[in-house]
Design an enzyme around this catalytic site. Sequence first.
Site, PDB file in Angstrom:
ATOM      1  N   MET A  56       0.839  -1.217   0.000  1.00  0.00           N
ATOM      2  CA  MET A  56       0.000   0.000   0.000  1.00  0.00           C
ATOM      3  C   MET A  56       0.866   1.256   0.000  1.00  0.00           C
ATOM      4  O   MET A  56       0.960   1.953   1.000  1.00  0.00           O
ATOM      5  CB  MET A  56      -0.916  -0.020   1.229  1.00  0.00           C
ATOM      6  CG  MET A  56      -1.774  -1.274   1.301  1.00  0.00           C
ATOM      7  SD  MET A  56      -2.976  -1.234   2.628  1.00  0.00           S
ATOM      8  CE  MET A  56      -1.926  -1.288   4.072  1.00  0.00           C
ATOM      9  N   ASP A  57       1.450   1.553  -1.131  1.00  0.00           N
ATOM     10  CA  ASP A  57       2.399   2.659  -1.238  1.00  0.00           C
ATOM     11  C   ASP A  57       1.712   3.903  -1.789  1.00  0.00           C
ATOM     12  O   ASP A  57       0.880   3.808  -2.680  1.00  0.00           O
ATOM     13  CB  ASP A  57       3.542   2.214  -2.175  1.00  0.00           C
ATOM     14  CG  ASP A  57       4.770   3.063  -2.023  1.00  0.00           C
ATOM     15  OD1 ASP A  57       5.730   2.857  -2.795  1.00  0.00           O
ATOM     16  OD2 ASP A  57       4.797   3.942  -1.135  1.00  0.00           O
TER      17      ASP A  57
END
Lengths: 267, 303
Positions: free
Chosen positions: B56-57
Amino acid sequence: MSRPAIILKLILGLLWVIIHLTISLFNLWSLLIYNLQCYLISSGLLRKYQYLHLDRLNYLAIVVDSKEAKNTVKIRQLLSWLSTMGVKHICLYDIEGVLKRSFEPFMNGSKDEKARESLDIGASMNHSHYGYKNMVIDCLSGSDGKEGIAKAADLLCSTYFNGETHGNGKKEPKFTEADMASALKAVGCGGPEPDLLLMYGPARCHLGFPAWRLRYTEIMHMGPLKSMKYGAIVKALYNFSQKYQNYGKLLGFSTLNCSPAKSMNSF
Amino acid sequence: MEGTLTSCSPAVNPNIEKPEDMVKTGVLARFQNFLRKCLIAVISYGPMPNHIAFIMDGNRRYAKCRSIQQGAGHRVGFFALIANLLYCYEMGVKYMTVYAFSIDNFKRDPKEVQSLMQLMEEKINELLEKQSVIDKLNCKVNFWGNLELLCEPVRLAAQKLMASTAGNTGPVLSVCMPYNSTSEIVNAVSEVYAERREMLQREHDGDCNGQAVNNGVHPEISVADLDRHMYSAGCPDPDIVIRTSGETRLSNFLLWQTTFSHLQNPDALWPDFSFRHLVWSVLQYQRAYPYLEQNRNLAKKQL
């Protein structure tokens, strides 16, 4: 199955095929543009790609699908191109060990001790290692991946078991990542971490590349080996040179670029 | 951003004040739900992934681009996590794994780390509530990682959530925090060592009782031994690993489990990762599926 259910399934199937056909057409169009760009890069018409800054590229990995790896002519051409571009240290990997076997005849020829020492590779490394026009090349296979880790784990545990047998204390050992790294080196599965990994095959997948050497490696999918292009490699190396890694640290906000395609601040 | 989230499930809908808005939103939401179900029915004709992993960047970049506080970026990221959990559930994806916090992230500014820990504690406690989305989906939640590194309130909340959902039979959400693949491997080696030591101890005791025993040499540690002690034991390998924000590295995430996983790196930032991105991701997976499946079967045969 009732008739309405069969008809519904056929309609869904038809729509599914239409969606994928549309994607194929879109991919074909993208491929044409990509090939044109590669041609322009190869012919030197795109100025920004003319000078590659490879100072951050200490070690390049090439992962090839094992079926495609049998095409040794293409592999040699690829190595030749990379040598021309100034890449100094390469690791070739395929899961079944085809590359190791193909390049094995060259292995006994030139064992470059100096290069090995300068990269701090353990003396007992059992990888295929030979020089190719001022370029050092290592060959790895699937046995250097999970099996290599299992061997290192076995060595680590045996060391502690022997220690206990000889009465060196019954304390529960606390293994660390450094212990594993040393054990991997001792079983011949150590080695530097590639900065960049180019994947040649039908899909973007690392195919079991040794986990300990893949932690922060940039992975780029280059497509099938048979359609590899010089311009594509130049583009990949250029894109790599534009990247920045912060390894989990916080950067000042002034360095952030809000365009996702040129993301600078990361994990 | 909120609009796209509210259309996915009533559970994440904020309270709506005006009746005419409620009717409009209700009709629009129902139509969007219908379209979504139709699209899922079409793409389900092909092979569907069983396990999707997300890195989850992009939460901080999202906050920067929208000139909001950094903490707010992570909060919107949490909404995106719940939304994607619901989309995965609708698509029949049984396992979802997310990289919430890396052991490397402890190197960040202490204020940011503390605010992240507070957010995690708050959100885990929200999920523990009876009417939460976890409860509605009968979702099982795992926390993969070295939980000892977490501060006590977060660790206790995580352990409580794992215990309360242990018996659930719905989708499985695995949250990696704080996690590193290399740390996971070392942990597995430690557990195998402890197991072997215990085995040897039992054999030694057997020897003292006059029973036959081997010469104290332990059998070689195999890949299967390590597999059994990974945090992901019992969970199939990911079919797809999606890293948002266009970054191309795995950052020490599931390196052991992703031999034949399709690696994808869409440009969208995590808070912007929505249903259409997930559909695109599944379609790309379906195109790579024959090759990946062939390789998986070959690897199984060789074992």
